[in-house]
Design an enzyme around this catalytic site. Structure first.
Site, PDB file in Angstrom:
ATOM      1  N   ASP A  98       0.851  -1.180   0.000  1.00  0.00           N
ATOM      2  CA  ASP A  98       0.000   0.000   0.000  1.00  0.00           C
ATOM      3  C   ASP A  98       0.892   1.236   0.000  1.00  0.00           C
ATOM      4  O   ASP A  98       1.631   1.485   0.960  1.00  0.00           O
ATOM      5  CB  ASP A  98      -0.853  -0.044   1.286  1.00  0.00           C
ATOM      6  CG  ASP A  98      -2.121   0.756   1.175  1.00  0.00           C
ATOM      7  OD1 ASP A  98      -2.078   1.823   0.554  1.00  0.00           O
ATOM      8  OD2 ASP A  98      -3.138   0.308   1.741  1.00  0.00           O
ATOM      9  N   ASP A 192      -2.778   4.727  -2.388  1.00  0.00           N
ATOM     10  CA  ASP A 192      -3.695   5.379  -1.459  1.00  0.00           C
ATOM     11  C   ASP A 192      -4.161   6.739  -2.014  1.00  0.00           C
ATOM     12  O   ASP A 192      -3.331   7.510  -2.520  1.00  0.00           O
ATOM     13  CB  ASP A 192      -2.912   5.593  -0.147  1.00  0.00           C
ATOM     14  CG  ASP A 192      -3.784   6.022   1.009  1.00  0.00           C
ATOM     15  OD1 ASP A 192      -4.677   5.264   1.387  1.00  0.00           O
ATOM     16  OD2 ASP A 192      -3.539   7.119   1.558  1.00  0.00           O
ATOM     17  N   GLU A 244      -6.791   3.918  -5.297  1.00  0.00           N
ATOM     18  CA  GLU A 244      -7.952   4.298  -4.493  1.00  0.00           C
ATOM     19  C   GLU A 244      -8.393   5.697  -4.914  1.00  0.00           C
ATOM     20  O   GLU A 244      -7.612   6.647  -4.818  1.00  0.00           O
ATOM     21  CB  GLU A 244      -7.597   4.295  -3.000  1.00  0.00           C
ATOM     22  CG  GLU A 244      -8.824   4.567  -2.145  1.00  0.00           C
ATOM     23  CD  GLU A 244      -8.516   5.051  -0.737  1.00  0.00           C
ATOM     24  OE1 GLU A 244      -9.361   4.860   0.146  1.00  0.00           O
ATOM     25  OE2 GLU A 244      -7.430   5.629  -0.514  1.00  0.00           O
ATOM     26  N   HIS A 318     -10.731  -1.692   5.231  1.00  0.00           N
ATOM     27  CA  HIS A 318     -10.394  -1.239   6.580  1.00  0.00           C
ATOM     28  C   HIS A 318     -10.986   0.132   6.923  1.00  0.00           C
ATOM     29  O   HIS A 318     -10.807   0.613   8.038  1.00  0.00           O
ATOM     30  CB  HIS A 318      -8.875  -1.193   6.703  1.00  0.00           C
ATOM     31  CG  HIS A 318      -8.283  -0.185   5.759  1.00  0.00           C
ATOM     32  ND1 HIS A 318      -8.337  -0.332   4.384  1.00  0.00           N
ATOM     33  CD2 HIS A 318      -7.668   0.998   5.969  1.00  0.00           C
ATOM     34  CE1 HIS A 318      -7.781   0.714   3.805  1.00  0.00           C
ATOM     35  NE2 HIS A 318      -7.362   1.538   4.741  1.00  0.00           N
ATOM     36  N   ASP A 319     -11.614   0.786   5.944  1.00  0.00           N
ATOM     37  CA  ASP A 319     -12.215   2.096   6.204  1.00  0.00           C
ATOM     38  C   ASP A 319     -13.736   2.015   6.286  1.00  0.00           C
ATOM     39  O   ASP A 319     -14.401   3.049   6.448  1.00  0.00           O
ATOM     40  CB  ASP A 319     -11.868   3.083   5.072  1.00  0.00           C
ATOM     41  CG  ASP A 319     -10.389   3.397   4.995  1.00  0.00           C
ATOM     42  OD1 ASP A 319      -9.721   3.398   6.049  1.00  0.00           O
ATOM     43  OD2 ASP A 319      -9.894   3.639   3.881  1.00  0.00           O
TER      44      ASP A 319
END
Ligand code: GLC
Ligand code: CA
Length: 544
Positions: A98, A192, A244, A318-319
């Protein structure tokens, strides 16, 4: 032209902090992951995307990077990481890292030097005057630095300073970092919030919003991505990439991830995960809008397909809160709704991403006190919502539905203390439902959610149609059914999902050459004239 070798692949997302703790310090680590690789091989996945695991003060759990060349000591050493890569490879699993390139931690050496050295000051975005832009974690997006008598931009926490991509030295450093990890044996990258890296030439107040329209999807992002591609991952035909994209548009995503392009292999967008935001605000609750969800999935599936672009398929990360608690029913129809949601997203056109624990139907955390929360965004919003005058109960209710910690409780491996994640109290508490919902129990049950996910992965490998058949929505106007078909010249797969807990009449005509290949009710058959609560039926028609 891009290689499209990834159409039969499935990615599994690991949040390292919460996956498996091997050295009993309450924090997950690389050796913990290594000990579970056989499990992941059994599940059938092809890649592991590891959430940010570089050296970090952990203000935002690793999304505040202090050193891109070092792994965080909590997770292990460089040797441990290399062992993870090679052990994964033995099982035909690639590791994706990431890359948090929109910002660094303010503890990064570049930022520290920025306070005294003009060269490094230009690595970040320092201005004499702030604009009215809001940080995504609440409050102003600018922080004053007395040493320089200037403000720096932070779209996230104030310890996450935005990098100045306009500076070619910054871009050069980031290219070097990607190349470095490719040499180590990393086979993929997730970038990200990468559509935020381009900032406007002139910084102005946003008269009608929080500023996001001034820095989201700026045209220059495409130029930056093309350069990064050309000078790093694009040089290998084996590296898979996903970006993302925050508050993006279909039009931009087509550019980021079309087959003829030279930017990224695929994108994440989040529009379908905002259908339960009241007034488009994450912190205001409303029941999810099914028709809107369906329309968004339709528009993106068809839009990306029409323009030969590729997308990631996902419900969770995870968000996000846990999908079974959000669009399913985590009580009475836990198993049925978790399976229905899984089939619904996996059989669409794109690359499925499974977030750890989703494959066993992990649910929201049900935290009831602020002291149980860990996430910086949740802690900030606790204060902000209280300042807005909401009662403690109301604030805690909203957090319990929307907090990112819902997705961050520890992986539920078995029914022993702390869910088998660790022998000591974990950094975030385990969801007490680990007694019923855990990997070990589901491994022994052929009818479990886990086995259903395994089957979905196998189907993707087995049927080319699932990999690249044309997508077409069915029942677009139906208030309760989400249905679609995937087809080519010869064959056709049909997916019919009931998103509610009541029976619904089904006017679908099964043909003679059609057979059911998957369902979440034992006695599903072609003569069913209805869909039962959260039922999903997947059928195939072959011309031979
Ligand atoms: C992405 C990450 C999230 C992080 C943010 C800032 O949205 O997924 O966890 O907080 O970027 O880096
Ligand atoms: Ca540990």
């Amino acid at each position: 032209m891009k290689r499209l070798y990834f159409k039969d692949k499935v990615v599994y997302q690991i949040y390292p902090k919460s996956f498996c703790d091997s050295n009993q310090d309450g924090i997950g680590d690389f050796h913990g992951i290594i000990s579970k690789l056989d499990y992941l091989q059994f599940l059938g996945i092809d890649y592991i995307w590891l959430n940010a695991c570089f050296d970090s003060p952990q203000k935002d759990n690793g999304y505040d990077v202090r050193d891109y060349y070092k792994m965080d000591a909590d997770y292990g050493t460089m040797e441990d990481f290399q062992e993870l890569c090679s052990e994964a490879k033995k099982r035909n699993i690639g590791i994706m890292l990431d890359m948090v390139f929109n910002h660094t931690s303010t503890q990064h050496s570049w930022f520290k030097q920025a306070l005294t050295d003009k060269e490094y000051e230009d690595f970040y975005i320092f201005k004499d005057k702030p604009t009215n832009w809001q940080s995504k974690f609440g409050g102003s997006a600018w922080k004053y630095v007395p040493e320089l008598n200037k403000y720096y931009l932070h779209l996230f926490d104030e310890t996450q300073a935005d990098l100045n991509w306009e500076n070619s030295k910054v871009r050069h450093e980031l290219i070097k970092i990607v190349k470095h990890w490719m040499q180590i044996g990393v086979e993929g990258f997730r970038f990200d919030v990468v559509n935020l890296i381009g900032k406007p030439e002139i910084f102005m107040d946003d008269e009608c919003g929080d500023g996001r329209r001034m820095y989201t999807d700026q045209p220059i992002v495409h130029t930056y991505l093309q350069e990064l591609n050309k000078q790093s991952f694009g040089q290998s035909d084996k590296t898979i990439t996903v970006g993302e994209m925050s508050s993006t548009t279909l039009k931009q995503c087509v550019k980021y991830a079309c087959e003829e392009g030279n930017e990224l292999d695929m994108v994440f967008n989040f529009h379908h995960l905002k259908v339960d935001y009241k007034n488009n605000d994450k912190w205001q609750l409303k029941p999810f809008n099914f028709m809107q969800l369906k329309k968004l999935l339709h528009d993106w599936q068809v839009g990306m397909q029409t323009h030969h672009a590729w997308m990631a398929l996902f419900w969770s990360n995870h968000d996000q809160p846990r999908v079974v608690s959000r669009f399913g029913n985590d009580q009475e129809y836990h198993k049925q709704s978790a399976k229905m949601l899984a089939a619904c997203i996996h059989l669409m056109r794109g690359t499925p991403f499974i977030y750890q624990g989703e494959e066993i139907g992990m649910t929201n955390a049900n935290l009831t006190e602020i002291s149980q929360y860990r996430d910086v965004e949740s802690l900030n919003y606790y204060e902000i919502l209280k300042q807005q005058g909401l009662s403690e109960d109301e604030v805690l209710l909203r957090l319990s539905k929307r907090s990112r910690d819902n997705g961050r409780t520890v992986m539920q491996w078995n029914h022993s203390m702390y869910a088998g994640f660790s022998e000591v109290n974990p950094w975030i508490e385990a969801n007490p439902n680990y007694h019923e919902i855990n990997v070990e129990a589901q491994l022994h049950d052929q009818d479990s959610i886990l086995h259903f996910y395994r089957k979905l992965i196998q189907l993707r490998k087995q049927y080319k149609l699932i990999q690249d058949g044309t997508f077409e929505m069915l029942y677009l106007e139906h208030p309760q059914i989400l249905g679609y078909r995937r087809f080519d010249n010869l064959n056709e797969v049909t997916v019919l999902c009931n998103f509610y807990d009541s029976d619904i009449k089904l006017d679908y005509q099964f043909s003679d050459n059609e057979s059911i290949i998957l369902s979440n009710y034992v006695e599903a058959n072609n003569t069913n004239k209805e869909l039962r609560p959260y039922e999903v039926i997947v059928s195939i028609k072959t011309s031979v």
